[in-house]
Design a protein around this motif. Structure first.
Motif: not given
Length: 459
Positions: A223, A225, A230, A250, A270
């Motif tokens: 992932d 951000q 991530g 999170k 992140y």
């Protein structure tokens, strides 16, 4: 002759009104005559009204009486019919009449095969169908009815129920091309069904955590951000991770081997994790050299109650420290689970107790909220998946989680590692064709370090 004249005179006098005033009609009336006529008329009207009222009242009373009689007759008829029907039902049922339904002798309860109509025992209530076979809805279990319940008899040699390792989806390459950071020391995983996110960790070189999401094309990817990946680093000897409140996607809880601490981190930013809590649980965890805490999972209070969790003394237990659930830790040394009631406000905790499992070593742990089952991965020389409830039975003075079945783990890929450590399951609510996902992390697995078994059966 005189008499005749007198009669004519009198008649003339009366016709002329005795000298009174004339009116147009030629008739004369007095006030007394008018009053008498009015009184007579009023009297006649009153009598007529009274008579009419009495007649109306009599008619109404008769109508009401007739209506009441009809209602009473209808009620009596209905009651008689109901009584007759009940008598007929009682007379006609040659089996068991239970809650106004008739069941044949030997017929089982349509909602519970562990209850049966047994005329020789009771014709008005169900009888326990002890010894009959039943189905608990779980794959690879043996079940027998006892005291109206379907009781699971553990099976300890279930075969791996999903595809073989070489046919599983290999997710190792999503971390990066060729040799990447997934290749060595992957140690734990947890799936968030709400956020559809897989969290993966490794324990060395340095330790790391990744957020893995679906890529929209049927696969997975790391992932991001914005431009930030991530990925987070430096947590010590990180062996396992879990979520508590799924609406805090999170916020994760880590178990760090050697330190034997449970730690809470915020991963909202992140690339930069924030330590929120550090619970020193080492006094209750039996670290022995390199054998320490390996797995961690969270069980919400409502499932603790629903699944019959009790403390070591046998009393029901729910969290008292504000987390609405308890944290379970799996240990490599002895294989037991250790339960903690954590306080996020002041960093304190209550140690609830120690619980035995079926094997002497535990490497991974996952509680499935969609089924209420605990999955314990026993690694090292065992490589089996134990499925338990969170109820327990006293064994040698210590509670042991009630084993439901033990599944032999999948064989490794050709020339691959069998050092399986972390496990994660997708929710039973995500079943497709009776199957769901089972993630397996492999310590030192090289090009096959993160596998997804997509044919793992739903329970």
């Amino acid at each position: 002759m005189f008499a005749l004249l007198l009669l004519c005179f009198l008649s003339f006098s009366i016709s002329c009104g005795g000298g009174g005033d004339d009116d147009d009609s030629g008739e004369v009336s007095t006030d007394d005559d008018m009053d008498d006529d009015d009184l007579n008329d009023d009297a006649d009207d009153d009598v007529d009204d009274d008579v009419n009222d009495d007649v109306d009242d009599d008619v109404d009373d008769d109508a009401d009486d007739d209506a009441d009689d009809d209602v009473d007759d209808d009620v009596d008829d209905d009651v008689d019919d109901d009584v007759d029907d009940d008598v007929d039902d009682d007379d006609d049922c040659e089996g068991c009449l239970i809650e106004e339904s008739c069941y044949a002798d030997g017929e089982t309860n349509p909602d519970n095969v562990c209850l049966i109509c047994q005329v020789a025992s009771d014709t008005s209530e169900w009888t326990d169908n002890d010894g009959a076979s039943c189905d608990d809805g779980l794959d690879c279990t043996q079940n027998i009815c006892h005291e109206s319940l379907c009781v699971t008899t553990p099976l300890f040699d279930c075969s791996w129920p999903a595809e073989i390792s070489s046919a599983a989806t290999n997710l190792t390459g999503i971390e990066g091309p060729l040799i990447n950071d997934f290749h060595g020391d992957l140690s734990g995983a947890v799936w968030n069904p709400l956020a559809q996110t897989l969290w993966v960790c490794r324990n060395n070189g340095p330790s790391k955590i990744w957020a893995v999401v679906k890529d929209g094309l049927g696969g997975f990817e790391i992932d991001y951000q914005g431009a930030d990946r991530g990925e987070w680093s430096d947590f010590g000897d990180l062996e396992g991770l879990t979520l508590a409140d799924l609406s805090e996607p999170k916020t994760l809880y880590l178990i760090v081997e050697g330190q034997e601490h449970i730690k809470e981190y915020d991963f909202s930013t992140y690339g930069a994790a924030t330590l929120v809590n550090d619970w020193n649980t080492s006094a209750h965890l039996p670290v022995n050299g390199g054998s320490g805490a390996e797995g961690i999972t969270f069980v919400p209070d409502f499932l603790l109650a629903e699944q019959g969790f009790t403390d070591p003394s046998g009393d029901p237990y729910a969290s008292t420290q504000g987390m609405d659930g308890l944290m379970f830790v799996a240990h490599q040394n002895g294989g037991n689970l250790y339960v903690f009631d954590l306080n996020r406000s002041d960093g304190s905790f209550v140690f609830v107790g120690e619980y035995k499992t079926d094997r002497s070593e535990s490497a991974g742990l996952e509680f499935d909220r969609s089924t209420g089952l605990m999955y314990v991965w026993h690694g090292a020389s065992h490589n089996v998946l134990e499925v338990t409830g969170i109820s327990s039975t006293d064994v040698g003075g210590m509670p042991k989680l009630d084993t439901i079945k033990v599944i032999t783990g999948p064989a490794p890929v050709l020339f691959g590692s069998s050092n399986y450590e972390g496990i994660a399951l997708t929710s039973n609510d995500e079943c497709a064709g009776g199957n769901r996902g089972f993630f397996l992390t492999i310590d030192g697995g090289g090009f096959h370090s993160l596998l997804l078994f997509e044919d793992f059966p739903c329970e």
